[in-house]
Design a protein around this motif. Sequence first.
Motif, PDB file in Angstrom:
ATOM      1  N   LEU A  95     -80.339 139.405  24.309  1.00 27.07           N
ATOM      2  CA  LEU A  95     -81.426 138.492  24.694  1.00 27.07           C
ATOM      3  C   LEU A  95     -81.229 137.983  26.119  1.00 27.07           C
ATOM      4  O   LEU A  95     -82.173 137.923  26.912  1.00 27.07           O
ATOM      5  N   ARG A  96     -79.987 137.629  26.443  1.00 31.35           N
ATOM      6  CA  ARG A  96     -79.700 137.152  27.805  1.00 31.35           C
ATOM      7  C   ARG A  96     -80.025 138.222  28.834  1.00 31.35           C
ATOM      8  O   ARG A  96     -80.547 137.928  29.906  1.00 31.35           O
ATOM      9  N   LYS A  98     -82.280 140.242  28.779  1.00 35.57           N
ATOM     10  CA  LYS A  98     -83.729 140.357  28.925  1.00 35.57           C
ATOM     11  C   LYS A  98     -84.357 139.025  29.352  1.00 35.57           C
ATOM     12  O   LYS A  98     -85.570 138.841  29.255  1.00 35.57           O
ATOM     13  N   ASN A  99     -83.485 138.108  29.796  1.00 36.85           N
ATOM     14  CA  ASN A  99     -83.928 136.792  30.298  1.00 36.85           C
ATOM     15  C   ASN A  99     -84.726 135.997  29.276  1.00 36.85           C
ATOM     16  O   ASN A  99     -85.677 135.292  29.620  1.00 36.85           O
ATOM     17  N   ILE A 100     -84.340 136.120  28.003  1.00 39.67           N
ATOM     18  CA  ILE A 100     -84.968 135.326  26.948  1.00 39.67           C
ATOM     19  C   ILE A 100     -84.344 133.937  26.959  1.00 39.67           C
ATOM     20  O   ILE A 100     -83.119 133.790  27.012  1.00 39.67           O
ATOM     21  N   ARG A 101     -85.197 132.913  26.913  1.00 46.64           N
ATOM     22  CA  ARG A 101     -84.707 131.533  26.974  1.00 46.64           C
ATOM     23  C   ARG A 101     -84.232 131.061  25.598  1.00 46.64           C
ATOM     24  O   ARG A 101     -84.972 131.113  24.617  1.00 46.64           O
ATOM     25  N   LEU A 102     -82.997 130.587  25.552  1.00 50.08           N
ATOM     26  CA  LEU A 102     -82.395 130.112  24.302  1.00 50.08           C
ATOM     27  C   LEU A 102     -82.384 128.589  24.282  1.00 50.08           C
ATOM     28  O   LEU A 102     -82.334 127.953  25.328  1.00 50.08           O
ATOM     29  N   ILE A 119     -84.226 130.395  19.577  1.00 55.32           N
ATOM     30  CA  ILE A 119     -84.826 130.985  20.772  1.00 55.32           C
ATOM     31  C   ILE A 119     -86.057 130.160  21.141  1.00 55.32           C
ATOM     32  O   ILE A 119     -86.868 129.804  20.276  1.00 55.32           O
ATOM     33  N   HIS A 120     -86.172 129.845  22.430  1.00 52.59           N
ATOM     34  CA  HIS A 120     -87.245 128.951  22.887  1.00 52.59           C
ATOM     35  C   HIS A 120     -88.624 129.606  22.737  1.00 52.59           C
ATOM     36  O   HIS A 120     -88.796 130.780  23.085  1.00 52.59           O
ATOM     37  N   GLU A 122     -91.085 129.434  24.508  1.00 51.18           N
ATOM     38  CA  GLU A 122     -91.581 129.930  25.790  1.00 51.18           C
ATOM     39  C   GLU A 122     -91.379 131.443  25.932  1.00 51.18           C
ATOM     40  O   GLU A 122     -92.152 132.124  26.604  1.00 51.18           O
ATOM     41  N   SER A 123     -90.328 131.936  25.284  1.00 51.78           N
ATOM     42  CA  SER A 123     -90.008 133.362  25.396  1.00 51.78           C
ATOM     43  C   SER A 123     -90.528 134.194  24.233  1.00 51.78           C
ATOM     44  O   SER A 123     -90.297 135.404  24.200  1.00 51.78           O
ATOM     45  N   THR A 124     -91.192 133.562  23.264  1.00 52.69           N
ATOM     46  CA  THR A 124     -91.543 134.298  22.042  1.00 52.69           C
ATOM     47  C   THR A 124     -93.045 134.313  21.773  1.00 52.69           C
ATOM     48  O   THR A 124     -93.468 134.782  20.710  1.00 52.69           O
TER      49      THR A 124
END
Length: 134
Positions: A95-96, A98-102, A119-120, A122-124
């Motif tokens: 996830l990191r 792919k710059n996914i916000r946790l 997982i935030h 904002e990223s989903t």
Amino acid sequence: MPSIKAINHVAVVVDDMEKSLTFWRDALGLDLHELRDVPAEKSQVAFLPLAGAEVELVMPTSDDSGIAKYLAKRGPGMHHICLEVDDIVGMLAQLRSKNIRLINEEPRTTADGKQYIFIHPESTGGVLVELYQV
Ligand code: CO
């Protein structure tokens, strides 16, 4: 490669546990397996198992918890979906990359020893997603 195995639970935030149980337990007929206080999340959670997954009803027990702030801001309703993963550390790295916000950067541990992260939205696409290590 880490992989998602199943839907573990769907969580609904409620402001009145007894009232919401009149729908989920009494009207739908789901089995109320357990009603538990979760001090770490300052909440009370009702677990209603269903076909290998669960519906969880979450009610804040303190005004300063994350779940209380969510309830104050958005009102009762859908809170998060939880997916089981076979390798949470590997999935975090994926996830990191792919710059996914946790929401939490490192896994937390539940009372019964499961590791989890959030997982935030904002990223989903607007859905809060929880991952559980199977
Ligand atoms: Co959850």
